[in-house]
Design a protein around this motif. Sequence first.
Motif, PDB file in Angstrom:
ATOM      1  N   PRO A 101     -12.580  -3.061  -0.538  1.00 38.22           N
ATOM      2  CA  PRO A 101     -11.766  -3.718   0.523  1.00 38.22           C
ATOM      3  C   PRO A 101     -11.113  -4.963   0.341  1.00 38.22           C
ATOM      4  O   PRO A 101     -10.188  -5.532   0.928  1.00 38.22           O
ATOM      5  CB  PRO A 101     -12.927  -3.882   1.827  1.00 38.22           C
ATOM      6  N   LEU A 133      -5.785   5.864  -1.911  1.00 38.38           N
ATOM      7  CA  LEU A 133      -5.980   4.979  -1.166  1.00 38.38           C
ATOM      8  C   LEU A 133      -7.225   5.252  -0.172  1.00 38.38           C
ATOM      9  O   LEU A 133      -7.791   4.459   0.009  1.00 38.38           O
ATOM     10  CB  LEU A 133      -4.640   4.539  -0.379  1.00 38.38           C
ATOM     11  N   ARG A 154      -9.576   1.917  -1.193  1.00 36.22           N
ATOM     12  CA  ARG A 154      -9.782   0.870  -0.070  1.00 36.22           C
ATOM     13  C   ARG A 154     -11.090   0.646   0.391  1.00 36.22           C
ATOM     14  O   ARG A 154     -11.546  -0.390   0.702  1.00 36.22           O
ATOM     15  CB  ARG A 154      -8.575   1.174   0.820  1.00 36.22           C
ATOM     16  N   TRP A 165       0.801  -1.040   0.174  1.00 31.98           N
ATOM     17  CA  TRP A 165       0.073   0.092   0.104  1.00 31.98           C
ATOM     18  C   TRP A 165       1.022   1.430  -0.041  1.00 31.98           C
ATOM     19  O   TRP A 165       0.480   2.200  -0.515  1.00 31.98           O
ATOM     20  CB  TRP A 165      -0.976   0.027   1.170  1.00 31.98           C
TER      21      TRP A 165
END
Length: 234
Positions: A179, A171, A175, A163
């Motif tokens: 997920p 992000l 994210r 990441w």
Amino acid sequence: MGSTQGRRERLRAETTAEIKQVALKLMATGGPDAITLRAIAREMGMTANAIYGYFATRDELVTTLINEVYTALADAVDAAWAESSAAGPADRIRTWARAFRVWALANPEGFRLIYGDPVPGYQAPEGGPAPDAAYRVCTGIAALADTAWPHVGHSHAASDFQWSDFDDGLLGKVRPAFPGLPPAGLALALRIWARLHGLVSLEIYGHLRGQTVSPDKLFEEELVQLVRSLGIRT
């Protein structure tokens, strides 16, 4: 009084819209550095002082243009993605990609403004000129990878992406939305974007004119190969 005020507001809106149209026209013919308030005023038959009543600075105008153009693109690809919700993964990816290309061909000046050479001397506001719209487009690209990941994820098992290899702002959007998408999946999204964006950019800037008379066919073949490379059966 009310009708007079309404007429003034309408005229102001019309003039503002014309200023933005002329700015994009100047960029298309003279490049990014052709966007100046004086040049726009001259094109419209206005005084330089009059145009400052609509945009205080050139950078304010450029920021407005970028935000509106980026938002229009995000709206177009988001709508295509939503409309294809009942389709299979291959069709969804193709639908998003086609919407991106159709928008770009219909708005070449806008495409060049947000993806071409930067406007010389332009100082973007903190956070960028169109952060929400830009992240919406990026999230849409991540959606393509997320859709493909069940079919292609196994081939990325040895990936060493972390990441920390990606922008924190990106992000923060991707994210929570996806997920189950790992870092390698986000890297895949960027590679998908490179393929689609690269071919469309060549077309917008006229670099395919001497090579093919069938850019539609070339783009469709790229989509066939893209879907195939993602291991998705059609």
